[in-house]
Design a protein around this motif. Structure first.
Motif, PDB file in Angstrom:
ATOM      1  N   LEU A  91      16.056 -20.719 -22.795  1.00  0.00           N
ATOM      2  CA  LEU A  91      14.855 -20.815 -23.670  1.00  0.00           C
ATOM      3  C   LEU A  91      13.791 -19.549 -23.471  1.00  0.00           C
ATOM      4  N   THR A  92      13.306 -19.607 -24.960  1.00  0.00           N
ATOM      5  CA  THR A  92      12.173 -18.231 -25.104  1.00  0.00           C
ATOM      6  C   THR A  92      10.736 -19.630 -25.147  1.00  0.00           C
ATOM      7  N   VAL A  93       9.941 -20.074 -24.421  1.00  0.00           N
ATOM      8  CA  VAL A  93       8.334 -20.842 -24.472  1.00  0.00           C
ATOM      9  C   VAL A  93       7.741 -20.224 -24.865  1.00  0.00           C
ATOM     10  N   THR A  94       7.159 -20.484 -25.917  1.00  0.00           N
ATOM     11  CA  THR A  94       5.675 -19.506 -26.100  1.00  0.00           C
ATOM     12  C   THR A  94       4.797 -20.036 -26.054  1.00  0.00           C
ATOM     13  N   SER A  95       3.294 -19.499 -25.049  1.00  0.00           N
ATOM     14  CA  SER A  95       2.170 -20.499 -26.012  1.00  0.00           C
ATOM     15  C   SER A  95       0.860 -19.256 -26.120  1.00  0.00           C
ATOM     16  N   LYS A  96      -0.859 -19.409 -26.832  1.00  0.00           N
ATOM     17  CA  LYS A  96      -1.456 -18.834 -26.556  1.00  0.00           C
ATOM     18  C   LYS A  96      -2.270 -19.021 -26.353  1.00  0.00           C
ATOM     19  N   LEU A  97      -3.458 -17.775 -25.847  1.00  0.00           N
ATOM     20  CA  LEU A  97      -4.714 -17.918 -25.820  1.00  0.00           C
ATOM     21  C   LEU A  97      -5.201 -18.634 -26.643  1.00  0.00           C
ATOM     22  N   PRO A  98      -6.458 -19.181 -26.254  1.00  0.00           N
ATOM     23  CA  PRO A  98      -7.246 -19.324 -27.768  1.00  0.00           C
ATOM     24  C   PRO A  98      -8.655 -18.332 -27.815  1.00  0.00           C
ATOM     25  N   GLY A  99      -9.230 -18.618 -28.736  1.00  0.00           N
ATOM     26  CA  GLY A  99     -10.576 -17.499 -29.153  1.00  0.00           C
ATOM     27  C   GLY A  99     -11.478 -17.742 -27.719  1.00  0.00           C
ATOM     28  N   ARG A 100     -11.864 -19.019 -27.222  1.00  0.00           N
ATOM     29  CA  ARG A 100     -12.845 -18.923 -26.572  1.00  0.00           C
ATOM     30  C   ARG A 100     -12.635 -18.367 -25.098  1.00  0.00           C
ATOM     31  N   PHE A 101     -11.537 -18.306 -24.792  1.00  0.00           N
ATOM     32  CA  PHE A 101     -11.595 -17.921 -23.484  1.00  0.00           C
ATOM     33  C   PHE A 101     -10.989 -16.051 -23.296  1.00  0.00           C
ATOM     34  N   HIS A 102     -11.323 -15.028 -24.593  1.00  0.00           N
ATOM     35  CA  HIS A 102     -10.517 -14.240 -24.232  1.00  0.00           C
ATOM     36  C   HIS A 102     -11.290 -13.003 -23.374  1.00  0.00           C
ATOM     37  N   GLN A 103     -12.559 -13.444 -22.608  1.00  0.00           N
ATOM     38  CA  GLN A 103     -13.328 -13.071 -22.083  1.00  0.00           C
ATOM     39  C   GLN A 103     -12.266 -12.781 -20.436  1.00  0.00           C
ATOM     40  N   TYR A 104     -11.922 -10.967 -19.463  1.00  0.00           N
ATOM     41  CA  TYR A 104     -11.315 -11.125 -19.419  1.00  0.00           C
ATOM     42  C   TYR A 104     -10.306 -11.896 -18.207  1.00  0.00           C
ATOM     43  N   GLN A 105     -12.039 -12.326 -17.227  1.00  0.00           N
ATOM     44  CA  GLN A 105     -11.275 -13.283 -16.031  1.00  0.00           C
ATOM     45  C   GLN A 105     -10.978 -14.716 -16.663  1.00  0.00           C
ATOM     46  N   LYS A 106     -11.525 -14.851 -17.810  1.00  0.00           N
ATOM     47  CA  LYS A 106     -11.063 -16.634 -18.396  1.00  0.00           C
ATOM     48  C   LYS A 106      -9.981 -16.147 -18.712  1.00  0.00           C
ATOM     49  N   ALA A 107      -9.664 -15.314 -19.157  1.00  0.00           N
ATOM     50  CA  ALA A 107      -7.882 -15.329 -20.169  1.00  0.00           C
ATOM     51  C   ALA A 107      -7.428 -15.507 -19.236  1.00  0.00           C
ATOM     52  N   ILE A 108      -7.335 -14.488 -17.728  1.00  0.00           N
ATOM     53  CA  ILE A 108      -6.656 -14.750 -16.372  1.00  0.00           C
ATOM     54  C   ILE A 108      -6.010 -15.723 -16.295  1.00  0.00           C
ATOM     55  N   GLU A 109      -7.376 -16.586 -16.042  1.00  0.00           N
ATOM     56  CA  GLU A 109      -7.593 -19.020 -15.139  1.00  0.00           C
ATOM     57  C   GLU A 109      -6.669 -19.231 -16.417  1.00  0.00           C
ATOM     58  N   VAL A 110      -6.778 -19.071 -18.003  1.00  0.00           N
ATOM     59  CA  VAL A 110      -5.828 -20.027 -18.427  1.00  0.00           C
ATOM     60  C   VAL A 110      -4.169 -19.781 -18.842  1.00  0.00           C
ATOM     61  N   VAL A 111      -3.971 -18.215 -19.055  1.00  0.00           N
ATOM     62  CA  VAL A 111      -2.896 -17.985 -18.519  1.00  0.00           C
ATOM     63  C   VAL A 111      -2.647 -18.860 -17.832  1.00  0.00           C
ATOM     64  N   GLN A 112      -3.162 -19.328 -16.372  1.00  0.00           N
ATOM     65  CA  GLN A 112      -2.855 -19.785 -15.283  1.00  0.00           C
ATOM     66  C   GLN A 112      -2.752 -20.958 -15.426  1.00  0.00           C
ATOM     67  N   GLU A 113      -3.494 -21.212 -15.820  1.00  0.00           N
ATOM     68  CA  GLU A 113      -3.175 -23.271 -16.305  1.00  0.00           C
ATOM     69  C   GLU A 113      -2.523 -23.503 -17.240  1.00  0.00           C
ATOM     70  N   SER A 114      -2.494 -22.929 -17.982  1.00  0.00           N
ATOM     71  CA  SER A 114      -1.423 -23.264 -19.040  1.00  0.00           C
ATOM     72  C   SER A 114       0.083 -23.048 -18.093  1.00  0.00           C
TER      73      SER A 114
END
Length: 279
Positions: A71-94
């Motif tokens: 399976l290929t499972v996709t998710s996406k980063l929202p615009g409010r989390f583009h700042q680097y550290q927030k983005a890293i945390e959101v990937v983890q949260e996903s």
């Protein structure tokens, strides 16, 4: 499910030629619908943080009898989390929300150029890939100038660019640009959000010729122009129908006829990535 072949990504991995969209498929009903889609034969499941259904997607993946590595499972980063550290945390949260060990494809949902943090967000995805959180990384709704900056400033190109694409807006120039970079184009809203395109005279005439539905003709057209459609369908009959598009080929004339339907202002909701922002 018959194996209709996959596309090769820039990073060496592969991706199916058609996917299943999960927008508005939430909760237990969403789990059942997504699980049904997997059991019907879909192997690419397209989700997003902003859809609020990463948990449902992950549970459907675990419930299904299909091995995870198929399976290929996709998710996406929202615009409010583009700042680097927030983005890293959101990937983890996903990952935590989905309950999966890794995600196969992670995309920046919109470039949000007025905020101008998308390169920073891209670096976060590059590092998330390096950390083993995600297998492949890409973008959605990125124009050529946005992708040029990613390449110039990080040296890494997206493997996928997911864009609005349907017969009324066929994105020829963007598709050609993506292809020149080795980036595959995915089509969101591939059936024009079930708009008038499904009753268009050209489309319905071609559908009768092949004894297929208008939706099947459109999805086949997208595959033949090199895009990866990701239609959503809740009913199993429609899920099966949308997947049943590999037993016929449209002629060059039919493809040209569908291409002729495109309009300069063909977007469904006026979501021009040069100015539109989503958080």
């Amino acid at each position: 499910m018959l194996n209709h072949g996959d596309y090769n990504l820039l990073d060496g991995f592969q991706i199916p030629k058609i996917g299943f969209g999960t927008y508005k498929l939430n909760g237990y009903a969403g789990i059942r619908t997504i699980e049904q889609a997997i059991n019907t034969g879909y192997r690419l499941i397209d989700g997003a943080y902003n859809y609020g259904n990463e948990g449902a997607v992950g549970q459907a993946v675990r419930n299904s009898s299909v091995p995870r590595d198929q399976l290929t499972v996709t998710s996406k980063l929202p615009g409010r989390f583009h700042q680097y550290q927030k983005a890293i945390e959101v990937v983890q949260e996903s990952l935590l929300r989905s309950g999966l060990d890794y995600l196969d494809l992670y995309l920046i949902h919109w470039p949000n150029p007025k905020k101008d943090l998308y390169v920073e967000a891209w670096q976060a995805l590059i590092d998330s890939q390096r950390f083993g959180l995600v297998r492949s990384i890409g973008v959605c709704n990125f124009l050529p100038e946005h992708i040029e900056r990613l390449e110039k400033e990080t040296g890494v190109l997206p493997v996928v660019n997911q864009i609005e694409l349907h017969p009324f807006f066929n994105q020829k120039a963007q598709r050609e640009y993506d292809a020149s970079k080795g980036t595959l184009t995915q089509a969101w809203s591939p059936l024009g959000r079930a708009s008038a395109v499904l009753t268009n005279d050209i489309v319905t005439t071609i559908a009768k010729k092949y004894h297929k539905s208008p939706a099947q003709v459109i999805l086949r057209w997208e595959i033949q122009i090199g895009a990866i459609p990701i239609p959503k369908a809740s009913h199993i009959s429609r899920q099966k129908q949308n997947l049943d598009v590999f037993d016929f080929d449209l002629s060059n004339d039919d493809i040209a006829a569908i291409n002729s339907l495109t309009k300069p202002d063909g977007r469904n909701s006026n979501q021009d990535p040069a100015v539109y922002e989503e958080f």
